[in-house]
Structures are given as C-alpha cells and as structure tokens.
Motif scaffolding. Structure first.
Motif, PDB file in Angstrom:
ATOM      1  N   ARG A  41       0.872  -1.183   0.000  1.00 26.09           N
ATOM      2  CA  ARG A  41       0.000   0.000   0.000  1.00 26.09           C
ATOM      3  C   ARG A  41       0.906   1.229   0.000  1.00 26.09           C
ATOM      4  O   ARG A  41       1.994   1.199   0.563  1.00 26.09           O
ATOM      5  N   ARG A  42       0.434   2.303  -0.617  1.00 24.89           N
ATOM      6  CA  ARG A  42       1.298   3.476  -0.781  1.00 24.89           C
ATOM      7  C   ARG A  42       1.899   3.953   0.553  1.00 24.89           C
ATOM      8  O   ARG A  42       3.074   4.295   0.628  1.00 24.89           O
ATOM      9  N   ALA A  43       1.082   3.932   1.608  1.00 28.50           N
ATOM     10  CA  ALA A  43       1.550   4.432   2.911  1.00 28.50           C
ATOM     11  C   ALA A  43       2.683   3.584   3.490  1.00 28.50           C
ATOM     12  O   ALA A  43       3.402   4.042   4.380  1.00 28.50           O
ATOM     13  N   TYR A  44       2.843   2.359   2.974  1.00 26.72           N
ATOM     14  CA  TYR A  44       3.857   1.457   3.545  1.00 26.72           C
ATOM     15  C   TYR A  44       4.950   1.106   2.528  1.00 26.72           C
ATOM     16  O   TYR A  44       5.639   0.105   2.665  1.00 26.72           O
ATOM     17  N   GLN A  45       5.109   1.948   1.507  1.00 23.40           N
ATOM     18  CA  GLN A  45       6.066   1.631   0.434  1.00 23.40           C
ATOM     19  C   GLN A  45       7.486   1.423   0.947  1.00 23.40           C
ATOM     20  O   GLN A  45       8.263   0.670   0.370  1.00 23.40           O
ATOM     21  N   ASP A  46       7.841   2.088   2.045  1.00 22.97           N
ATOM     22  CA  ASP A  46       9.216   1.989   2.558  1.00 22.97           C
ATOM     23  C   ASP A  46       9.397   0.799   3.502  1.00 22.97           C
ATOM     24  O   ASP A  46      10.480   0.603   4.051  1.00 22.97           O
ATOM     25  N   GLN A  47       8.354   0.011   3.713  1.00 24.43           N
ATOM     26  CA  GLN A  47       8.440  -1.115   4.652  1.00 24.43           C
ATOM     27  C   GLN A  47       8.611  -2.437   3.914  1.00 24.43           C
ATOM     28  O   GLN A  47       8.168  -2.584   2.774  1.00 24.43           O
ATOM     29  N   THR A  48       9.246  -3.396   4.601  1.00 26.53           N
ATOM     30  CA  THR A  48       9.321  -4.753   4.068  1.00 26.53           C
ATOM     31  C   THR A  48       8.187  -5.561   4.675  1.00 26.53           C
ATOM     32  O   THR A  48       8.123  -5.711   5.902  1.00 26.53           O
ATOM     33  N   TYR A  49       7.294  -6.015   3.833  1.00 24.88           N
ATOM     34  CA  TYR A  49       6.166  -6.797   4.327  1.00 24.88           C
ATOM     35  C   TYR A  49       6.641  -8.174   4.817  1.00 24.88           C
ATOM     36  O   TYR A  49       7.527  -8.780   4.224  1.00 24.88           O
ATOM     37  N   TRP A  50       5.982  -8.673   5.852  1.00 26.93           N
ATOM     38  CA  TRP A  50       6.235 -10.035   6.359  1.00 26.93           C
ATOM     39  C   TRP A  50       5.907 -11.041   5.256  1.00 26.93           C
ATOM     40  O   TRP A  50       6.725 -11.885   4.904  1.00 26.93           O
ATOM     41  N   ALA A  51       4.689 -10.973   4.735  1.00 24.35           N
ATOM     42  CA  ALA A  51       4.236 -11.751   3.559  1.00 24.35           C
ATOM     43  C   ALA A  51       4.388 -13.267   3.718  1.00 24.35           C
ATOM     44  O   ALA A  51       4.491 -13.982   2.733  1.00 24.35           O
ATOM     45  N   ARG A  52       4.413 -13.728   4.952  1.00 22.40           N
ATOM     46  CA  ARG A  52       4.451 -15.171   5.235  1.00 22.40           C
ATOM     47  C   ARG A  52       3.253 -15.517   6.134  1.00 22.40           C
ATOM     48  O   ARG A  52       2.593 -14.612   6.655  1.00 22.40           O
ATOM     49  N   PRO A  53       3.004 -16.795   6.370  1.00 26.42           N
ATOM     50  CA  PRO A  53       1.946 -17.139   7.331  1.00 26.42           C
ATOM     51  C   PRO A  53       2.273 -16.549   8.706  1.00 26.42           C
ATOM     52  O   PRO A  53       3.449 -16.442   9.083  1.00 26.42           O
ATOM     53  N   VAL A  54       1.220 -16.194   9.441  1.00 25.36           N
ATOM     54  CA  VAL A  54       1.398 -15.480  10.716  1.00 25.36           C
ATOM     55  C   VAL A  54       1.065 -16.417  11.890  1.00 25.36           C
ATOM     56  O   VAL A  54      -0.086 -16.842  12.035  1.00 25.36           O
ATOM     57  N   PRO A  55       2.047 -16.721  12.725  1.00 25.92           N
ATOM     58  CA  PRO A  55       1.760 -17.560  13.901  1.00 25.92           C
ATOM     59  C   PRO A  55       1.056 -16.765  14.989  1.00 25.92           C
ATOM     60  O   PRO A  55       0.987 -15.533  14.925  1.00 25.92           O
TER      61      PRO A  55
END
Ligand code: SF4
Length: 238
Positions: A41-55
C-alpha cells in the motif's frame, strides 16, 4: 507431531511456529500474500512486508484464547503479528489494555514491546485471503496449525471467537478432537456463550473489522462486555 500438554516447552512452541511460517499448503493464499508484499500500500512503500503465514502471539500461560479469521493484507501480513497495524487491532487492543490483558493500547509492529497477559491471539487461517474470504479447503488446510497451537496452550479456560468463520473453525476443531459430538448445538451470535463438555467456555463476538466497527454493528461497549465476561470466566475478574 504435536506434543502432549505435559511436554510443552518453549522449543515445542517455536517448532509449531516454524511449521506455520514455512507452510505452503495453499498456493492461492501464498501467491496473494507475496503479491501484496511486493506491490504494498502506498503508505507502507518503505516497509518490508512479512508476507508469510502469521503464527499466534501472546502469553504461553494464557487462560484466554482469542481466535480471529485471518491476517489482514496490510495488517498482520505486513507486520507479522496478529491484529498488528490494522483497523481491527486499533479497535481491539485498547479494550484488551483497559481490561489488563495487554500492556499497551496499541499494536504497531513486532518490535513495539506489546505484551499480552493471560491471553493468546491466533486465527483459523494464517495467510491473508483475498477479500477476507478463505476457501473452505484453505480453512481445512490450516486446521492442523490451529490444533497444534491450541494443544500448546494447556491453561486456556476461555475461547473468544471473533466472527462466524472463527467460530465455525473452532467448532470444527472441537468436533475433530472429540470434544463435541455435533456442531448443530452451537450457533454463532454476538454475545453467545457456551460451556463445552471439556469445561472450557466458548464466547462469540462480531469481528472487530472496520466493516463492523465503522457501521456501528459492533461498538466498544458491546466488545468490552464480551471480554469482561471472558475475564471473569477465566478467573481473574478483579
Ligand atoms: S493458510 Fe495455513 S495451511 Fe494455508 S498456506 Fe497459509 S499457513 Fe499454510
């Protein structure tokens, strides 16, 4: 294999979480989560998404288990922790904090220092689904992760299901594990409460999604009432 309650160790919980984080059982969901992590999302462009399953996340001595639907595409799929960094968490954590179940009223990222007290938060599906709608087969695929995590939390006395999909997912677990004989005796409704044959209490609330909280279907008073009940049933109502 899931260890028995008597054998639960932090290492066993860590193993369960490793198996969740590395799971690739649902190609549609894995592709979706990775894709969201790339486009962002534009507001989070500078972040690295987790993008894995979440425990799951919380106090391993929890007496209350909170069960949600799935990670939010730009919430837990971004931050890697349930209900962290999205509107649902912004609604839920202030209530948990007010009732002494969370150390802070906000959840920003995995490094924000938030601790849960007597409480564990998990979901029936560990990968963000398109439109917040997992397929029935995807819920079934993820059931082993839910069962493993539940069995690693032997002190849980109260389960609070956020929304009907979580409620149905938990009933499926209870049926599969032989706690209940049929699901038809348990109906989802906001404020519903059941004493299960194994002595645990099952509570239900509408999911704290923006879809419900922005429309007034769920407000803070309604949500707080359910958690006051959970706290009392778990034995720490002071
Ligand atoms: S939803 Fe669950 S079973 Fe499916 S890929 Fe994600 S972690 Fe694995």
């Amino acid at each position: 294999m899931t260890p028995s309650n008597a054998q639960i160790t932090p290492q066993a919980l860590q193993q369960i979480h490793e198996s969740i984080i590395t799971c690739e059982r649902c190609p549609r969901l894995r592709d979706y989560c990775r894709g969201i992590g790339e486009t962002k999302r534009r507001a989070y462009q500078d972040q690295t998404y987790w993008a894995r399953p979440v425990p799951g996340f919380g106090d391993s001595r929890a007496r209350i288990l909170i069960l949600g639907l799935a990670p939010g595409a730009h919430g837990a799929n971004r931050t890697g922790r349930p209900f962290t960094g999205d509107g649902s968490g912004d609604f839920m954590y202030p209530v948990l904090h007010e009732l002494g179940l969370a150390s802070k009223p906000c959840a920003i990222d995995r490094e924000d220092g938030l601790k849960l007290r007597h409480t564990w938060i998990a979901s029936v599906v560990r990968c963000a689904p398109p439109g917040d709608k997992p397929l029935p087969q995807e819920i079934r695929n993820c059931a082993t992760h839910l069962a493993a995590e539940i069995q690693s939390l032997p002190r849980v006395r109260v389960v609070v299901c956020l929304g009907k999909i979580a409620f149905d997912g938990y009933l499926a677990y209870l049926l599969h594990s032989g706690v209940i004989a049929r699901k038809s005796e348990y109906s989802f409704a906001h404020g519903a409460q059941y004493l299960l044959p194994n002595g645990l209490h099952l509570l239900a609330t509408y999911h704290p999604s923006l879809r419900n909280t922005n429309t007034g279907r769920l407000n803070r008073t309604m949500f707080t009432r359910v958690f006051l009940q959970a706290r009392e049933l778990a034995g720490f109502a002071d």
